[in-house]
Structure formats: structure tokens, C-alpha cells
Design a protein around this motif. Structure first.
Motif, short mmCIF file in Angstrom:
data_model
loop_
_atom_site.label_atom_id
_atom_site.label_comp_id
_atom_site.label_asym_id
_atom_site.label_seq_id
_atom_site.Cartn_x
_atom_site.Cartn_y
_atom_site.Cartn_z
N PHE A 162 0.86 -1.19 0.00
CA PHE A 162 0.00 0.00 0.00
C PHE A 162 0.89 1.23 0.00
O PHE A 162 1.74 1.40 0.88
CB PHE A 162 -0.91 0.04 1.22
N THR A 163 0.72 2.09 -1.00
CA THR A 163 1.46 3.34 -1.05
C THR A 163 0.50 4.48 -1.27
O THR A 163 -0.55 4.35 -1.90
CB THR A 163 2.51 3.34 -2.18
N ILE A 164 0.87 5.64 -0.74
CA ILE A 164 0.13 6.87 -0.96
C ILE A 164 1.14 7.97 -1.24
O ILE A 164 2.13 8.11 -0.54
CB ILE A 164 -0.78 7.21 0.24
N GLU A 165 0.89 8.68 -2.33
CA GLU A 165 1.80 9.75 -2.75
C GLU A 165 0.97 10.96 -3.12
O GLU A 165 -0.07 10.84 -3.78
CB GLU A 165 2.63 9.29 -3.95
N GLY A 166 1.42 12.14 -2.70
CA GLY A 166 0.64 13.33 -2.99
C GLY A 166 1.49 14.58 -3.05
O GLY A 166 2.64 14.61 -2.59
N ALA A 167 0.90 15.63 -3.63
CA ALA A 167 1.56 16.93 -3.71
C ALA A 167 0.50 18.00 -3.84
O ALA A 167 -0.57 17.77 -4.42
CB ALA A 167 2.52 16.99 -4.91
N ILE A 168 0.77 19.17 -3.27
CA ILE A 168 -0.12 20.31 -3.40
C ILE A 168 0.73 21.57 -3.44
O ILE A 168 1.73 21.68 -2.73
CB ILE A 168 -1.14 20.37 -2.23
N GLY A 169 0.36 22.49 -4.31
CA GLY A 169 1.14 23.71 -4.44
C GLY A 169 0.35 24.82 -5.09
O GLY A 169 -0.70 24.60 -5.69
N GLY A 170 0.87 26.03 -4.94
CA GLY A 170 0.22 27.20 -5.53
C GLY A 170 0.66 28.47 -4.83
O GLY A 170 1.61 28.47 -4.02
N ALA A 171 -0.01 29.56 -5.16
CA ALA A 171 0.33 30.87 -4.60
C ALA A 171 -0.09 30.96 -3.15
O ALA A 171 -1.20 30.55 -2.78
CB ALA A 171 -0.31 31.97 -5.42
N ILE A 172 0.78 31.51 -2.32
CA ILE A 172 0.46 31.81 -0.92
C ILE A 172 0.14 33.29 -0.78
O ILE A 172 -0.76 33.69 -0.04
CB ILE A 172 1.62 31.40 -0.01
N SER A 173 0.90 34.11 -1.48
CA SER A 173 0.66 35.55 -1.55
C SER A 173 1.08 36.01 -2.93
O SER A 173 1.40 35.20 -3.81
CB SER A 173 1.42 36.29 -0.45
N GLU A 174 1.11 37.30 -3.14
CA GLU A 174 1.41 37.83 -4.47
C GLU A 174 2.80 37.41 -4.95
O GLU A 174 3.00 37.13 -6.13
CB GLU A 174 1.31 39.35 -4.46
N ARG A 175 3.77 37.34 -4.04
CA ARG A 175 5.14 37.02 -4.43
C ARG A 175 5.65 35.71 -3.85
O ARG A 175 6.81 35.36 -4.05
CB ARG A 175 6.08 38.16 -4.01
N LEU A 176 4.81 35.01 -3.12
CA LEU A 176 5.26 33.79 -2.45
C LEU A 176 4.39 32.61 -2.88
O LEU A 176 3.16 32.68 -2.86
CB LEU A 176 5.18 33.96 -0.93
#
Length: 700
Positions: free
Chosen positions: A175-189
Motif C-alpha cells: 500500500f502506497t500513498i503519494e501526494g503533492a499540493i502547491g500554488g500561490a500563498i501571496s502575491e510574491r510567495l
């Protein structure tokens, strides 16, 4: 030669597999950063094999060593059971399971050099690209390497929201689980977080002494990144990563008594299941106990006339791995390897913006590696070392400083000249050794100038040919394995290579067929090798070695929904001068099969309403290989084929898919490594056939 006929056979198989399709596909451009700027793979005058993140996922690649199956002239194996990989490019490797040895193949993760093979069992997740560079490297980045470099590049944060989740189940309670999440936190970060957890509750091995199975897997990897757009062309990337491994270390299979002693026959006779490489009566349950954490800070500043990149890295790994060397009820090698490796490196590169008549890179590198090692070798029942329990305890510290420059000058629109140089100064100290037998306090230092010169000619956008000469170098050091006299801890010498290569990159048939090839000749001086010599294990220098070889990569898109790739690797290695009694002139290098072949076929069938059915089949062939430069006949793995498959159904917009997969379809039994300590020969069995299913979800 034998591999010539096999090459012809491989090309015929490839041709027959593709000629039935109409030519209506398109081959995509692959952009790589092997030379520290974005370039098309077809414009780089170095032999490179590259994998996209999608290919890695589709082929079920989960660890660094798995990429070898689809890379010509690359061989990988675990040095100790199920951990500590060794990479061999074009037959060049250091067959050393001690953790203080420096491999001739440099492995980099996000431009950070990993010092030794204890760090290379990392999980591959959320990967953007992998690049395999063949031939000496060192004038572009990082440390000197004489065989090549493998670069693993993770996906970076962006201001666009994106998330992935993959669940996988399989036999042996996988059993494996793999994930990722990403995106803008603020205007420049912006940020990105990724993880992978792999658990296999049942092993491939059966311990008949107590009726239990062995070989469970428990791994976890984490990576968090923050990207800050400072403005004015400057950015800062913080990468915090780590992992742990609590897996079982796999059993070995006892193959032969080489000692000629009665005790050796007793040990061989203690294996009650003759012929089953996954079963035996074992007296221990060896484990892996690895923890790693690291931080990388990358600063980029793009100016009008040049750009600056600074890479600061700190890595800390505490590792432990046990082994039951004889894999019987006796104690003929119940060994425990443990250590703490801390590394720090700082690299600063200044480079031209590219696109001009003169593209240049100027860089400096500084690195410090501090290794504390404490190994225990229980040889109570060993034919040679009866009733001995040996402790190998030492500290090794390495400081490396280098300055390098890489230049590409366009003499005309068609002719390009490459000139590169590197100066390296390295100091290594070794304190400790085999307690009670060989304890030393020694220091060595080396400095060397190396470089590369090459020229390439572009006939058109679809054809480029090149020729290169490289002078490679790797400094000397100390053997980290037990010995009985202090002289056996004397340092071994640096190794040098003169490498000559010619090659071509081509796109044919109106962009439907890509064929890249290279031929090479290596002249090695004082090659560093590891094996039993005069009854002792150590790293030693082989006077002179010659390597001839070639490789061919093909990619055909005969239909819009079909991709077919194939690769061929050829090698002819020979020791041409040796003063070592156990390494004869005429011997081949270890880990250097004469012939390798790989292929992959990917087909996508639209079924309407926004859905598609896809199939992926991969296969690879490896010729007979001797795992030792000594030519020991007990260390030969016969030739074998491996095949994997995957069927998927999902949405055309990639929002979701379900898959079924199989690895090692024919349940091929083979040894990923065969090792001899001069008295016993043991093999490390590779993974058995496995089946499973996966669900992938994607949001954006």
C-alpha cells in the motif's frame, strides 16, 4: 564480436515492432538543464538520457536505481541487500559497500551532490525530470566525477494551484500513498508540499527456521518548498526535505564455498532449501534504520549581462543496516553497519544569459563531509575468521574546494567550440579503523587540473554531430572495511581518465523519428576498485584499463497515439596493465555487461466522451555480467530479460485515472549483486513478480 550480432537483433526487434503503424505522430521537444541552462536535448553535445515525470510515474519507478532498466549502458544494484545503491555508467563504478568510498558516478538531487551510496535509497516522488549524463563531469557544477552524473529534479512551486494524489495497492500487502499540493500563498510567495509513503506488509523471503516471511518495506519521504519572488529578477527557493526507512534488509542466497576449508562446507550445508533463492533457515532478521533531513537554499538573480545562482546545502543522515551474510542458522557474517553523515556545500555560479556567440559559466564549489562510522562484523562461524567479532570505528572528514569554467563559443552559425577547465583541491582525514588490529590517524591532500574540449557541427535543425575529449579525476582516500594490519589502511591513489567520444543527435522522417548515438574510448589510469585482494578487502588501484563502447537511443512516434522508444548499449572493457595478483591482465571490469537493450511502447486509445484507454509496456535485456573485476566465476549473473506492463483508463483532461500494473511479468529470478569475501559467495536476490492497481487524482 558477440555484441554486434545482439545489436542487430535488437534493432530488428525494434523495427518489427513499429513498422506496422502509419506515420502521423509528433515527437515532443525535451528541455533539460544538464549544462545549467535550459536547452533542448538535441542541442547538447553530450550523451544524455532523460526521463519526464510522466514517464517515471507510468513506469512505476519508485527508487533512484530503477531508472537503469531504460537507460543504455547504465547498471544499478544495491550494495547491501535492499539499500545503498551503486551506479555504474559505461562499466565504471566502485563496488564498495563501505560508506566512506566516493563513487565515480555523481548523483545530484535538486543540484545537491549526494556524497555516498548510503544516501541513494531515497524515494522518487513529485519528480519533474531525471537526466543521465555519460562521461566525466565537473566543469559545470558540483564535484568531480569520472564516469558521469545522474540529476534528479523535483517539481518546483508556481503561482498556479495544483494538487495530485495517488493510491496504490498490490500483492505482498503493498500500500502506497503519494501526494503533492502547491500554488500561490501571496502575491510574491508560492509553495509546494509533497510526500510519499510506501508500505509492504509481506516480504519475498521465507525463514524456514521459524516459519515467518521477511522483506517488509516501510518508507516515508517528505519535501516542502517555498519560492519567493523578490523582484528585480531575483528569487529565493527554500527546500526542506527528509525521509526515513524502517524496512527489512533482504536475505542473501549462499552460492558457494570458496575457502576450501571444512568450515566452509559446514556453512554451505546449513542451507536446507537448495535451489530456492527466496527461502532458507536464517538466524537473524536484518533491518534498515535510516533517517535523513536536509535544507537547500537556492538564490537566483538575473541581470542584464549575466545571472547569478547560489546553492547552499546542509544534509544529515543517520543510517543503520544489518545483514545476515551467510543467510543460514550460523553466524558467518552477522554484520551491523551504522553511521552519521553530515555534509555542507556551497556553490556559486555566474553565467552568461545565453543566445550569444559566447556562452560561459564561471563557478566555485566548497564542500565538507563529516562521517562517523561504527560497524560490527560477527564472524563467529566464518571459515577464515573463526570466533572473531571485529569493530570498525572511524571518523572521516573531507574538504573539497574547486573553481571551474565552462565555455561554448559559436565560431560560425554551424560550428561550436567547447572549452572547459576545473581546478580541484581536496583534503581527507581518517582517524580510527579496526579496533585492536589497524587503528590509524592519517591525512591526504590532492590537487588537480582537469578539463574538456569539444567541437560540434550543426548540419541543420535536425542533425548535429560532435566530438569531445575529457580529462577526468577522482581523489584518493581510505578503505573503510576491517583489516588486520595498519598497512592495509594506507591510502589508495587518485584515478584518472582520458575520455574520447564522438556522437550525433538527429530528428528524421519529418520529426517522427529521433535517433541519437555515441561511440567512446576510455583510457583509465589507477582505476579505483574494491574486492578481496591477498585475502583482504580494500579499495585498490588497477594500473591501466581500456573501455570501448557505443550506445544508441531511438524514439519513434509512428501514430498520434503511439510512442515507441528503444536503446542499445555496447561495452568492451579490459584490464591492460595490473600488478595485483588477483586482477589479471585481460580481465573485464565488474558491473560491465557487453550488451544491454531496452524498449518501451506507449499507446493511447480514445474511447469517446472525454475518456481514453492507455497501455504501457517496457522490456529490458542485460547480458551476462561478472560483478567483480577479479573475474571470479562464482560472481557471474547470467543474461536475463525483464518486462513490466501498465493499463490505464481515465479522463482526457488528466483529472483522474485508474490503472493496473505488473512488474517482472515473467517472474525472472536473478541476483542484483553477487559478492565474495574470499571464503563464501552470496547473491542478493532481486524482487519477484508483483501485481497491483492505482488510482490517480489531479486538481488544478
Amino acid at each position: 564480436m558477440k555484441w554486434v550480432s545482439k545489436t542487430v537483433l535488437g534493432i530488428i526487434v525494434f523495427a518489427l515492432s513499429v513498422c506496422v503503424f502509419a506515420q502521423s505522430g509528433v515527437i515532443e521537444e525535451i528541455v533539460i538543464t544538464a549544462q545549467k541552462r535550459e536547452q533542448s536535448l538535441q542541442d547538447v553535445s553530450v550523451a544524455v538520457t532523460a526521463f519526464s515525470g510522466a514517464e517515471i510515474t507510468g513506469q512505476g519507478i519508485t527508487q533512484a536505481k530503477d531508472i537503469a532498466a531504460q537507460t543504455p549502458n547504465l547498471l544499478t544494484k544495491n550494495a547491501v541487500g535492499n539499500t545503498a545503491p551503486i551506479f555504474s555508467i559505461r562499466g565504471l563504478s566502485l563496488n564498495d559497500f563501505a560508506t566512506n568510498g566516493t563513487q565515480p558516478v555523481g548523483v545530484y538531487v535538486d543540484e545537491v551532490y549526494l556524497v555516498n551510496n548510503s544516501q541513494l535509497s531515497f524515494q522518487m516522488f513529485d519528480i519533474e525530470r531525471v537526466e543521465v549524463l555519460k562521461g566525466p563531469q565537473g566543469t559545470l557544477y558540483g564535484r568531480n566525477t569520472t564516469a558521469g552524473a545522474v540529476n534528479f529534479i523535483s517539481r518546483k512551486p508556481s503561482d498556479e494551484f495544483e494538487a495530485d494524489l495517488t493510491l496504490t495497492v498490490g500483492d505482498y500487502e503493498l500500500f502506497t500513498i503519494e501526494g503533492a499540493i502547491g500554488g500561490a500563498i501571496s502575491e510574491r510567495l508560492s509553495g509546494r508540499f509533497a510526500f510519499a509513503s510506501e508500505n509492504q506488509g509481506e516480504g519475498f523471503f521465507t525463514n524456514t527456521a521459524n516459519g515467518t516471511d521477511h522483506g517488509e518495506i516501510e518508507r516515508l519521504g517528505l519535501r516542502g518548498q517555498l519560492l519567493w519572488d523578490v523582484g528585480g529578477g531575483a528569487s529565493v527557493l527554500l527546500n526542506v526535505h527528509g525521509g526515513r526507512d524502517r524496512s527489512d534488509n533482504w536475505f542473501y542466497s549462499l552460492l558457494a564455498n570458496e575457502s576450501g576449508l571444512p568450515e566452509g562446507d559446514v556453512i554451505v550445508a546449513a542451507d536446507p532449501v537448495d535451489g530456492d533463492i527466496y527461502s532458507g533457515a536464517f538466524n537473524s532478521s536484518p533491518k534498515i534504520d535510516n533517517d535523513s533531513i536536509g535544507v537547500t537554499l537556492t538564490v537566483d538573480w538575473d541581470l542584464e549581462q549575466f545571472s547569478i545562482r547560489s546553492i547552499s546545502s546542509w544534509e544529515d543522515m543517520e543510517y543503520g543496516r544489518q545483514e545476515d551474510f551467510d543467510s543460514t542458522v550460523l553466524s558467518a557474517g552477522n554484520n551491523d553497519y551504522g553511521g552519521d553523515l553530515k555534509t555542507y556545500s556551497q556553490e556559486l555560479r555566474i553565467s552568461s544569459p545565453g543566445g550569444g556567440r559566447w556562452d560561459w559559466i564561471l563557478g566555485v564549489f566548497y564542500g565538507v563531509d563529516d562521517l562517523d562510522e561504527a560497524d560490527v562484523f560477527d564472524e563467529t562461524d566464518h571459515p577464515f575468521f573463526l570466533d572473531l567479532v571485529l569493530d570498525e570505528v572511524y571518523n572521516q572528514e573531507t574538504t573539497s574546494v574547486a573553481v571551474y569554467s565552462h565555455n561554448e563559443v559559436y565560431l560560425t552559425d554551424n560550428w561550436k567550440l567547447t572549452a572547459a577547465v576545473r581546478y580541484t583541491d581536496e583534503e581527507r582525514t581518517f582517524t580510527g579503523g579496526t579496533l585492536g588490529f589497524a587503528e590509524v590517524d592519517n591525512e591526504v591532500s590532492y590537487s588537480e587540473v582537469t578539463g574538456r574540449a569539444g567541437i560540434d557541427y550543426t548540419f541543420s535543425e535536425d542533425l548535429m554531430v560532435y566530438a569531445n575529449y575529457s580529462r577526468g579525476y577522482k581523489s584518493g582516500g581510505f578503505t573503510g572495511f576491517f583489516v588486520f594490519v595498519p598497512e592495509e589502511k594506507d591510502p589508495y591513489n587518485p584515478e584518472f581518465i582520458n575520455a574520447y567520444e564522438i556522437g550525433f543527435k538527429s530528428d528524421l522522417a519529418n520529426g517522427l523519428l529521433r535517433v541519437n548515438g555515441a561511440a567512446f574510448y576510455y583510457d583509465y589510469e589507477d582505476l579505483q576498485a574494491f574486492a578481496g585482494v591477498d585475502g583482504f578487502f580494500r579499495i585498490f588501484n588497477v594500473n591501466e584499463v581500456e573501455v570501448f563502447g557505443a550506445e544508441l537511443d531511438l524514439w519513434w512516434a509512428p501514430a498520434a497515439s503511439l510512442d515507441i522508444k528503444a536503446g542499445v548499449g555496447l561495452l568492451d572493457t579490459e584490464v591492460t596493465e595490473s600488478t595485483l595478483p588477483d586482477v589479471a591482465v585481460g580481465n573485464k571490469l565488474g558491473n560491465a555487461p557487453d550488451f544491454q537493450f531496452n524498449t518501451s511502447l506507449s499507446y493511447v486509445l480514445p474511447v469517446g466522451n472525454g475518456y481514453s484507454l492507455s497501455a504501457l509496456f517496457t522490456a529490458s535485456y542485460q547480458d551476462d555480467v561478472n560483478y567483480s573485476i577479479t573475474g571470479n566465476p562464482n560472481q557471474v549473473q547470467d543474461a536475463y530479460w525483464l518486462a513490466n506492463g501498465r493499463l490505464s483508463f481515465g479522463a482526457d483532461n488528466s483529472r483522474w485515472s485508474v490503472s493496473i500494473w505488473a512488474r517482472n511479468l515473467t517472474d525472472e529470478e536473478y541476483f542484483g549483486e553477487i559478492f565474495s569475501d574470499g571464503a563464501l559467495a552470496v547473491g542478493f536476490p532481486a524482487a519477484r513478480r508483483t501485481f497491483g492497481a492505482a488510482v490517480n487524482l489531479h486538481w488544478e
